[in-house]
Design a protein around this motif. Structure first.
Motif, PDB file in Angstrom:
ATOM      1  N   VAL A   1      30.664  48.876  24.855  1.00 59.37           N
ATOM      2  CA  VAL A   1      29.757  50.014  25.068  1.00 59.37           C
ATOM      3  C   VAL A   1      28.796  49.716  26.225  1.00 59.37           C
ATOM      4  CG1 VAL A   1      27.843  51.326  24.040  1.00 59.37           C
ATOM      5  CG2 VAL A   1      29.936  50.933  22.735  1.00 59.37           C
ATOM      6  N   VAL A   2      28.238  48.505  26.249  1.00 60.71           N
ATOM      7  CA  VAL A   2      27.311  48.124  27.314  1.00 60.71           C
ATOM      8  C   VAL A   2      28.026  48.139  28.668  1.00 60.71           C
ATOM      9  CG1 VAL A   2      25.952  46.194  28.247  1.00 60.71           C
ATOM     10  CG2 VAL A   2      25.746  46.823  25.837  1.00 60.71           C
ATOM     11  N   CYS A   3      29.194  47.501  28.735  1.00 61.63           N
ATOM     12  CA  CYS A   3      29.937  47.432  29.998  1.00 61.63           C
ATOM     13  C   CYS A   3      30.409  48.815  30.443  1.00 61.63           C
ATOM     14  CB  CYS A   3      31.123  46.481  29.869  1.00 61.63           C
ATOM     15  SG  CYS A   3      30.637  44.756  29.680  1.00 61.63           S
ATOM     16  N   PHE A   4      30.844  49.642  29.496  1.00 56.46           N
ATOM     17  CA  PHE A   4      31.301  50.989  29.830  1.00 56.46           C
ATOM     18  C   PHE A   4      30.144  51.828  30.368  1.00 56.46           C
ATOM     19  CE2 PHE A   4      32.372  55.408  28.768  1.00 56.46           C
ATOM     20  CZ  PHE A   4      33.602  55.520  29.405  1.00 56.46           C
ATOM     21  N   ALA A   5      28.983  51.707  29.750  1.00 57.59           N
ATOM     22  CA  ALA A   5      27.814  52.457  30.219  1.00 57.59           C
ATOM     23  C   ALA A   5      27.459  52.071  31.654  1.00 57.59           C
ATOM     24  CB  ALA A   5      26.625  52.221  29.284  1.00 57.59           C
ATOM     25  N   VAL A   6      27.493  50.777  31.936  1.00 57.19           N
ATOM     26  CA  VAL A   6      27.209  50.309  33.299  1.00 57.19           C
ATOM     27  C   VAL A   6      28.302  50.786  34.252  1.00 57.19           C
ATOM     28  CG1 VAL A   6      26.967  48.260  34.760  1.00 57.19           C
ATOM     29  CG2 VAL A   6      25.880  48.315  32.512  1.00 57.19           C
ATOM     30  N   ALA A   7      29.563  50.703  33.822  1.00 56.30           N
ATOM     31  CA  ALA A   7      30.697  51.077  34.674  1.00 56.30           C
ATOM     32  C   ALA A   7      30.709  52.563  35.017  1.00 56.30           C
ATOM     33  CB  ALA A   7      32.001  50.673  34.002  1.00 56.30           C
ATOM     34  N   MET A   8      30.020  53.381  34.245  1.00 52.10           N
ATOM     35  CA  MET A   8      29.955  54.809  34.550  1.00 52.10           C
ATOM     36  C   MET A   8      29.329  55.059  35.927  1.00 52.10           C
ATOM     37  SD  MET A   8      31.465  56.393  32.159  1.00 52.10           S
ATOM     38  CE  MET A   8      30.988  58.085  32.385  1.00 52.10           C
ATOM     39  N   LEU A   9      28.574  54.090  36.409  1.00 53.52           N
ATOM     40  CA  LEU A   9      28.011  54.204  37.756  1.00 53.52           C
ATOM     41  C   LEU A   9      29.111  54.258  38.809  1.00 53.52           C
ATOM     42  CD1 LEU A   9      25.122  51.599  37.456  1.00 53.52           C
ATOM     43  CD2 LEU A   9      24.881  54.085  37.591  1.00 53.52           C
ATOM     44  N   GLY A  10      30.326  53.822  38.445  1.00 53.62           N
ATOM     45  CA  GLY A  10      31.448  53.792  39.371  1.00 53.62           C
ATOM     46  C   GLY A  10      31.885  55.157  39.865  1.00 53.62           C
ATOM     47  N   PHE A  11      31.369  56.223  39.276  1.00 50.86           N
ATOM     48  CA  PHE A  11      31.680  57.547  39.796  1.00 50.86           C
ATOM     49  C   PHE A  11      31.036  57.771  41.156  1.00 50.86           C
ATOM     50  CE2 PHE A  11      32.721  58.407  35.318  1.00 50.86           C
ATOM     51  CZ  PHE A  11      34.010  58.895  35.518  1.00 50.86           C
ATOM     52  N   ILE A  12      30.106  56.897  41.496  1.00 58.70           N
ATOM     53  CA  ILE A  12      29.509  56.900  42.831  1.00 58.70           C
ATOM     54  C   ILE A  12      30.109  55.688  43.547  1.00 58.70           C
ATOM     55  CG2 ILE A  12      27.357  56.809  44.146  1.00 58.70           C
ATOM     56  CD1 ILE A  12      25.964  57.747  41.497  1.00 58.70           C
ATOM     57  N   PRO A  13      30.873  55.905  44.629  1.00 53.92           N
ATOM     58  CA  PRO A  13      31.633  54.805  45.244  1.00 53.92           C
ATOM     59  C   PRO A  13      30.822  53.550  45.566  1.00 53.92           C
ATOM     60  CG  PRO A  13      32.258  56.894  46.250  1.00 53.92           C
ATOM     61  CD  PRO A  13      31.106  57.173  45.317  1.00 53.92           C
ATOM     62  N   ILE A  14      29.585  53.697  46.012  1.00 51.97           N
ATOM     63  CA  ILE A  14      28.781  52.527  46.398  1.00 51.97           C
ATOM     64  C   ILE A  14      28.596  51.563  45.231  1.00 51.97           C
ATOM     65  CG2 ILE A  14      26.533  53.596  45.931  1.00 51.97           C
ATOM     66  CD1 ILE A  14      27.263  51.269  48.871  1.00 51.97           C
ATOM     67  N   PHE A  15      28.673  52.068  44.001  1.00 45.69           N
ATOM     68  CA  PHE A  15      28.465  51.216  42.838  1.00 45.69           C
ATOM     69  C   PHE A  15      29.710  50.424  42.437  1.00 45.69           C
ATOM     70  CE2 PHE A  15      24.767  53.998  42.156  1.00 45.69           C
ATOM     71  CZ  PHE A  15      23.801  53.021  41.969  1.00 45.69           C
ATOM     72  N   ILE A  16      30.876  50.789  42.931  1.00 49.27           N
ATOM     73  CA  ILE A  16      32.095  50.076  42.530  1.00 49.27           C
ATOM     74  C   ILE A  16      31.998  48.575  42.854  1.00 49.27           C
ATOM     75  CG2 ILE A  16      34.586  49.853  42.927  1.00 49.27           C
ATOM     76  CD1 ILE A  16      34.051  52.164  41.144  1.00 49.27           C
ATOM     77  N   PRO A  17      31.693  48.167  44.087  1.00 47.00           N
ATOM     78  CA  PRO A  17      31.560  46.720  44.311  1.00 47.00           C
ATOM     79  C   PRO A  17      30.386  46.101  43.560  1.00 47.00           C
ATOM     80  CG  PRO A  17      31.087  47.939  46.337  1.00 47.00           C
ATOM     81  CD  PRO A  17      31.562  48.928  45.325  1.00 47.00           C
ATOM     82  N   LEU A  18      29.340  46.891  43.315  1.00 48.87           N
ATOM     83  CA  LEU A  18      28.175  46.376  42.600  1.00 48.87           C
ATOM     84  C   LEU A  18      28.454  46.136  41.117  1.00 48.87           C
ATOM     85  CD1 LEU A  18      25.308  48.455  44.242  1.00 48.87           C
ATOM     86  CD2 LEU A  18      25.887  46.050  44.609  1.00 48.87           C
ATOM     87  N   LEU A  19      29.554  46.703  40.605  1.00 56.93           N
ATOM     88  CA  LEU A  19      29.894  46.462  39.201  1.00 56.93           C
ATOM     89  C   LEU A  19      30.217  44.995  38.947  1.00 56.93           C
ATOM     90  CD1 LEU A  19      31.990  49.649  38.340  1.00 56.93           C
ATOM     91  CD2 LEU A  19      29.589  49.165  37.813  1.00 56.93           C
ATOM     92  N   SER A  20      30.651  44.274  39.995  1.00 57.00           N
ATOM     93  CA  SER A  20      30.909  42.840  39.823  1.00 57.00           C
ATOM     94  C   SER A  20      29.616  42.071  39.599  1.00 57.00           C
ATOM     95  CB  SER A  20      31.660  42.274  41.035  1.00 57.00           C
ATOM     96  OG  SER A  20      30.829  42.285  42.185  1.00 57.00           O
ATOM     97  N   VAL A  21      28.497  42.692  39.893  1.00 58.57           N
ATOM     98  CA  VAL A  21      27.173  42.113  39.657  1.00 58.57           C
ATOM     99  C   VAL A  21      26.575  42.680  38.367  1.00 58.57           C
ATOM    100  CG1 VAL A  21      24.803  42.083  40.546  1.00 58.57           C
ATOM    101  CG2 VAL A  21      26.714  41.676  42.098  1.00 58.57           C
ATOM    102  N   LEU A  22      26.621  43.999  38.230  1.00 57.98           N
ATOM    103  CA  LEU A  22      25.925  44.666  37.127  1.00 57.98           C
ATOM    104  C   LEU A  22      26.580  44.441  35.763  1.00 57.98           C
ATOM    105  CD1 LEU A  22      25.135  48.049  38.927  1.00 57.98           C
ATOM    106  CD2 LEU A  22      23.556  46.161  38.455  1.00 57.98           C
ATOM    107  N   VAL A  23      27.910  44.515  35.696  1.00 59.03           N
ATOM    108  CA  VAL A  23      28.587  44.354  34.400  1.00 59.03           C
ATOM    109  C   VAL A  23      28.329  42.968  33.805  1.00 59.03           C
ATOM    110  CG1 VAL A  23      30.839  44.258  33.246  1.00 59.03           C
ATOM    111  CG2 VAL A  23      30.296  46.167  34.758  1.00 59.03           C
ATOM    112  N   PRO A  24      28.554  41.874  34.569  1.00 62.19           N
ATOM    113  CA  PRO A  24      28.278  40.569  33.952  1.00 62.19           C
ATOM    114  C   PRO A  24      26.789  40.305  33.719  1.00 62.19           C
ATOM    115  CG  PRO A  24      29.130  40.287  36.187  1.00 62.19           C
ATOM    116  CD  PRO A  24      29.191  41.739  35.873  1.00 62.19           C
ATOM    117  N   PHE A  25      25.928  40.841  34.578  1.00 65.34           N
ATOM    118  CA  PHE A  25      24.499  40.604  34.402  1.00 65.34           C
ATOM    119  C   PHE A  25      23.987  41.277  33.129  1.00 65.34           C
ATOM    120  CE2 PHE A  25      19.960  41.424  35.361  1.00 65.34           C
ATOM    121  CZ  PHE A  25      19.546  40.108  35.481  1.00 65.34           C
ATOM    122  N   ILE A  26      24.301  42.545  32.951  1.00 64.27           N
ATOM    123  CA  ILE A  26      23.865  43.269  31.757  1.00 64.27           C
ATOM    124  C   ILE A  26      24.678  42.814  30.542  1.00 64.27           C
ATOM    125  CG2 ILE A  26      23.555  45.547  30.702  1.00 64.27           C
ATOM    126  CD1 ILE A  26      21.723  45.006  33.134  1.00 64.27           C
ATOM    127  N   GLY A  27      25.984  42.606  30.728  1.00 62.74           N
ATOM    128  CA  GLY A  27      26.846  42.159  29.634  1.00 62.74           C
ATOM    129  C   GLY A  27      26.522  40.768  29.136  1.00 62.74           C
TER     130      GLY A  27
END
Length: 194
Positions: free
Chosen positions: A22-48
């Motif tokens: 749930v936490v990772c999915f919520a963060v990954a929802m930012l991926g609907f904005i392209p700029i956030f796709i590479p940032l998910l490699s930072v945000l998902v593990p940091f929040i997760g």
């Protein structure tokens, strides 16, 4: 202490896998904005890292983290993230399990390192973008994301970006674990993890 996994261990794995998803999915929802796709490699593990470290206080037996990784891989595979996410989940879970076991499940440093390694499964989501670029781009366009989104994503994740994304995943997984340990200090003290 009994080292065989029991029903309560499987319940713990299930509950924490659900929380982590749930936490990772919520963060990954930012991926609907392209700029956030590479940032998910930072945000998902940091929040997760926060729920992972709470799980680390409960995961005192070999296999628990491996099973969590397997479940994360299955969930990612079923959500369309491809075979790499499916394969990396259990592989990273096993490596994290081995790291935690090397600290006898009592070392906070080993748990932090295990968290960094565990989240390498996130890289599985980038492999199709890099290795099957043209096909992935076409899938985005025909799948409803559109030409503009596909073009922006291809620019944001060039062929050479896999190594930096992988390094970011491990580093921010470790930093997320440090944050999680700080936030959950009383749980670590209660579990006897130093």
């Amino acid at each position: 202490m009994n080292q065989k996994l029991q029903a309560k261990d499987f319940i713990t794995i299930g509950v924490f896998t659900a929380i982590l998803f749930v936490v990772c999915f919520a963060v990954a929802m930012l991926g609907f904005i392209p700029i956030f796709i590479p940032l998910l490699s930072v945000l998902v593990p940091f929040i997760g890292g926060i729920p992972f470290m709470l799980f680390a206080t409960k995961a005192q037996k070999f296999g628990m983290t491996t099973i969590m990784g397997l479940l994360i891989g299955i969930i990612n595979g079923m959500m369309g993230h491809g075979i790499w996410a499916f394969l990396l989940g259990p592989a990273c879970g096993l490596l994290a399990d081995l790291i935690m076991k090397s600290g006898n499940y009592r070392s906070s440093r080993k748990s932090e390192l295990a968290c960094g390694v565990f989240f390498v499964w996130v890289i599985g989501n980038y492999l199709p973008i890099i290795f099957t670029r043209a096909q992935y781009r076409e899938q985005l366009i025909t799948g409803g994301y559109g030409q503009e989104y596909a073009d922006a994503l291809m620019k944001l994740i060039p062929d050479w970006s896999l190594a930096p994304l992988g390094i970011a995943t491990v580093v921010f997984g470790f930093l997320g674990a440090v944050l999680g340990k700080t936030m959950l200090k009383k749980h670590f003290e209660r579990a006897g993890i130093v």
